[in-house]
Design an enzyme around this catalytic site. Structure first.
Site, PDB file in Angstrom:
ATOM      1  N   ASP A 321     -14.347  13.119  -1.150  1.00  0.00           N
ATOM      2  CA  ASP A 321     -12.967  12.638  -1.076  1.00  0.00           C
ATOM      3  C   ASP A 321     -12.506  12.292  -2.480  1.00  0.00           C
ATOM      4  OD1 ASP A 321     -10.522  11.797  -0.009  1.00  0.00           O
ATOM      5  OD2 ASP A 321     -11.246   9.781   0.456  1.00  0.00           O
ATOM      6  N   HIS A 322     -11.212  12.280  -2.668  1.00  0.00           N
ATOM      7  CA  HIS A 322     -10.614  11.870  -3.935  1.00  0.00           C
ATOM      8  C   HIS A 322     -10.213  10.403  -3.887  1.00  0.00           C
ATOM      9  CE1 HIS A 322      -9.410  16.345  -4.572  1.00  0.00           C
ATOM     10  NE2 HIS A 322     -10.591  16.086  -5.113  1.00  0.00           N
ATOM     11  N   TYR A 555      -6.939  10.414   0.646  1.00  0.00           N
ATOM     12  CA  TYR A 555      -7.270  11.025   1.945  1.00  0.00           C
ATOM     13  C   TYR A 555      -7.339  12.541   1.895  1.00  0.00           C
ATOM     14  CZ  TYR A 555      -2.145  10.308   2.999  1.00  0.00           C
ATOM     15  OH  TYR A 555      -0.787  10.243   2.995  1.00  0.00           O
ATOM     16  N   HIS A 556      -8.331  12.962   1.079  1.00  0.00           N
ATOM     17  CA  HIS A 556      -8.646  14.375   0.905  1.00  0.00           C
ATOM     18  C   HIS A 556     -10.062  14.664   1.388  1.00  0.00           C
ATOM     19  CE1 HIS A 556      -5.433  14.766  -2.507  1.00  0.00           C
ATOM     20  NE2 HIS A 556      -4.905  14.730  -1.303  1.00  0.00           N
ATOM     21  N   GLU A 557     -10.460  14.100   2.495  1.00  0.00           N
ATOM     22  CA  GLU A 557     -11.820  14.294   2.992  1.00  0.00           C
ATOM     23  C   GLU A 557     -12.114  15.780   3.217  1.00  0.00           C
ATOM     24  OE1 GLU A 557     -10.684  10.169   3.646  1.00  0.00           O
ATOM     25  OE2 GLU A 557      -9.727  12.004   4.360  1.00  0.00           O
TER      26      GLU A 557
END
Length: 623
Positions: A321-322, A555-557
């Site tokens: 994630d980021h 929220y870049h899972e």
């Protein structure tokens, strides 16, 4: 289309050629593309419903999160970060509606660096190089020509027009966004097209954001792909239905997916798939469903009472994630005020208790002249947006971006992204969405976050994290949210890169054009602990502490069912016939930027793979 598109009623039939689980960023694309062939019967099963009307308004994006109708409202353990967050839990927003997280996000259209995809091809993703995937990005896209004035770079040969997905350059162009790009240029990051074929080499490029919008409205995969397909008789959409399990049968020496069982209104229903089941439930939901179906680490499944049908230790692992750090600055004459934004949202955004208008519109008759004029202006603006797509309501205020390489590793791509939020937001958004208590973050929150405050937020974001988290079951019941361990900053490399990206963000601020902007607002307790005084350069130790306390998920899972470990390069679950996964979970590693565009591309590629395997005829194909 079956009536079940808007209700959990049982469909007219329980047998389909293809069942797609999850109507989000990839699943909606797959269902829409496959049903271009009238001979194939597709069921799309979605846990949420149709997006609410305000989902289409970019400026209303913050109101969608923490709404249980459209957000799964997950939280996760942030590991080496989150020290300053409420209950030390990180928010994990996930879209729960048709369109999924493409209806919940800030609409940044970022494909990733060409080197990301070449890296995929070298790491279990044969056929996923940049040259392989570029045509799928182009196939989806309908890029609107940037509006005057000039100052936006577009690599025309890398973009498409006429596709279903609306893409536009951020409009209106805020002062903060244009000055951010100028400041980035002053530090050696030139203006460029970050979705072009060459993202500027190590020095990178800066730009106003390209966004998934069309004529000022959100272009989620629901609007772009599903709405045009709603009347197709071969597409059945079942909403408000949570899939509990993929049904597996022994097929020769292995397993085959034969359908799904879903829960709706307390009832369970079984659907049968004659050809394939495609799981597109996202980087949290897809591994959860595989685990519930008995595909995953055998010991972990035994702990929660799930029979292991296929032992695979990688399911739910390798979560990437980021993480970005909100750096807030006073920016008089530059930032947008929340009052100005609220007026653009219409009269309802100005109502009590937060605003000056009465809570009940019936009480508007007696408004004094100044409030009557305010209401009239709000009505004018929201009407303008609704009819023409113009005005502040067409922006999420996540307005500009820079990409570059820190030189600290991962030299095949850019490891750094810096975004700009052209406003400071409200105390309630900080407290509830970000899980940050304003009084802890700001020395004077009443001033920094007042309705008329002019505050900007710069967001340094390392985009090639080395740390990995995981998704695990807590029980055998799909209604129980999975355990999400984000494990941020566990790898020391990520801390080093984070500090470097924060330093570059401060350099951009130091080169702000015109009168410039004010000094970094350092949380009081951290300032005291590090002996920091207002206006001086923060130490590396302070920057690291700031990240460990207040960094937030972007929220870049991704990568929880990654290619090479859980699925093959054709997205087939290894060891199970008739079952694919297609969403951000299959990324071998997360792309260097916002993930939605790449997830849509994955949906496009998956649709063509399925069509090719079953001799289906799509309206157009790339490969």
């Amino acid at each position: 289309m079956n009536d079940a598109a808007t209700s959990p009623e049982s469909p007219a039939t329980d047998r389909f050629d293809v069942i797609v689980v999850g109507g989000g960023s990839a699943g909606a694309v797959i269902a829409a593309r496959l049903t271009e062939d009238p001979s194939v019967r597709v069921a799309l099963v979605e846990a949420g419903g149709t997006p609410p009307p305000h989902e289409a308004m970019p400026a209303a994006v913050a109101s969608l999160q923490l709404d249980p109708e459209v957000d799964w409202m997950y939280t996760g353990d942030p590991g080496g970060a989150g020290k300053g967050l409420t209950d030390h839990r990180m928010m994990v927003p996930r879209g729960k509606m048709l369109g999924g997280s493409s209806g919940l996000n800030y609409m940044a259209y970022v494909r990733g660096h060409p080197g990301d995809f070449d890296g995929w091809a070298a790491d279990g993703g044969k056929g996923w190089s940049y040259d392989d995937v570029l045509p799928y990005f182009v196939k989806s896209e309908d890029l609107a020509a940037p509006e005057p004035p000039d100052g936006v770079v577009i690599d025309d040969d890398a973009h498409g027009t006429g596709g279903p997905l609306g893409v536009s350059v951020r409009s209106p162009r805020t002062v903060a966004a244009e000055q951010f790009v100028q400041a980035a240029e002053a530090t050696g990051i030139p203006m460029g097209d970050y979705n072009g074929r060459d993202r500027g080499g190590p020095v990178g490029c800066a730009s106003l954001f390209q966004t998934t919008t069309r004529e000022g409205k959100r272009s989620s995969t629901y609007h772009a792909f599903l709405v045009p397909a709603l009347d197709r008789p071969n597409l059945t959409i079942i909403t408000h239905a949570q899939v509990e399990q993929v049904l597996l049968e022994v097929d020769g020496a292995g397993l085959r997916a034969t359908g799904v069982r879903y829960r709706a209104d307390g009832r369970t229903t079984t659907l049968h798939a004659d050809r394939e089941v495609v799981v597109s439930a996202g980087a949290i939901g897809s591994p959860q469903l595989l685990l519930l179906s008995g595909i995953g680490p055998s010991a972990e499944l035994a702990e929660v009472g799930v029979e292991c049908r296929l032992d695979n230790p990688h399911v739910g692992k390798h979560l990437k994630d980021h993480l970005h750090v909100p750096l807030a600055f006073p920016a008089p004459g530059v930032a947008l005020t929340m009052t100005e934004i609220a007026i653009s949202l219409g009269p309802d955004a100005l109502r009590a208790p937060a605003g000056p208008l009465p809570a009940d519109p019936a009480d508007d008759a007696g408004l004094p002249p100044e409030l009557a004029a305010l209401k009239a202006e709000a009505e004018r603006r929201v009407t303008e947006w609704a009819t023409t797509g113009k005005g502040l309501a067409s922006s999420s205020f996540y307005d500009a971006v820079a990409f570059f390489s820190t030189g600290l590793g991962d030299l095949h791509t850019h490891d750094a992204q810096i975004g700009l939020l052209a406003c400071g937001y409200t105390p309630d958004i900080w407290r509830h969405l970000f899980r940050v208590e304003p009084a802890d973050y700001f020395a004077d929150p009443d001033t920094a976050l007042s309705a008329d405050a002019e505050t900007i937020v710069v967001l340094p974001n390392p985009v090639q994290p080395h740390s990995e988290g995981e998704v695990r079951l807590v029980s055998s019941d799909v209604a129980d949210a999975p355990r999400i361990d984000l494990n941020y900053l566990a790898d020391p490399h990520d801390v080093t890169v984070m500090v470097a990206v924060m330093r570059r963000a401060l350099e951009i601020v130091d080169n702000w054009p015109g009168a410039g902007i004010g000094p970094l607002m350092v949380p009081p307790a951290l300032a005291e602990a590090h002996g920091h005084t207002v206006g001086e350069a923060p130490s590396d130790a302070l920057l690291e502490d700031l990240a460990r306390h207040y960094a937030l998920t972007v929220y870049h899972e991704a990568s929880t069912c990654r290619m090479g470990s859980v699925v093959d390069a054709d997205l087939r679950v290894m060891g199970v016939a008739g079952l694919r996964v297609a969403d951000a979970s299959v990324m071998p590693t997360v792309v260097s930027g916002n993930t939605n565009a790449a997830t849509i591309m994955i949906g496009e590629r998956a649709a063509e793979m399925i069509a090719g395997d079953h001799q289906l005829t799509l309206a157009s194909t790339v490969g």
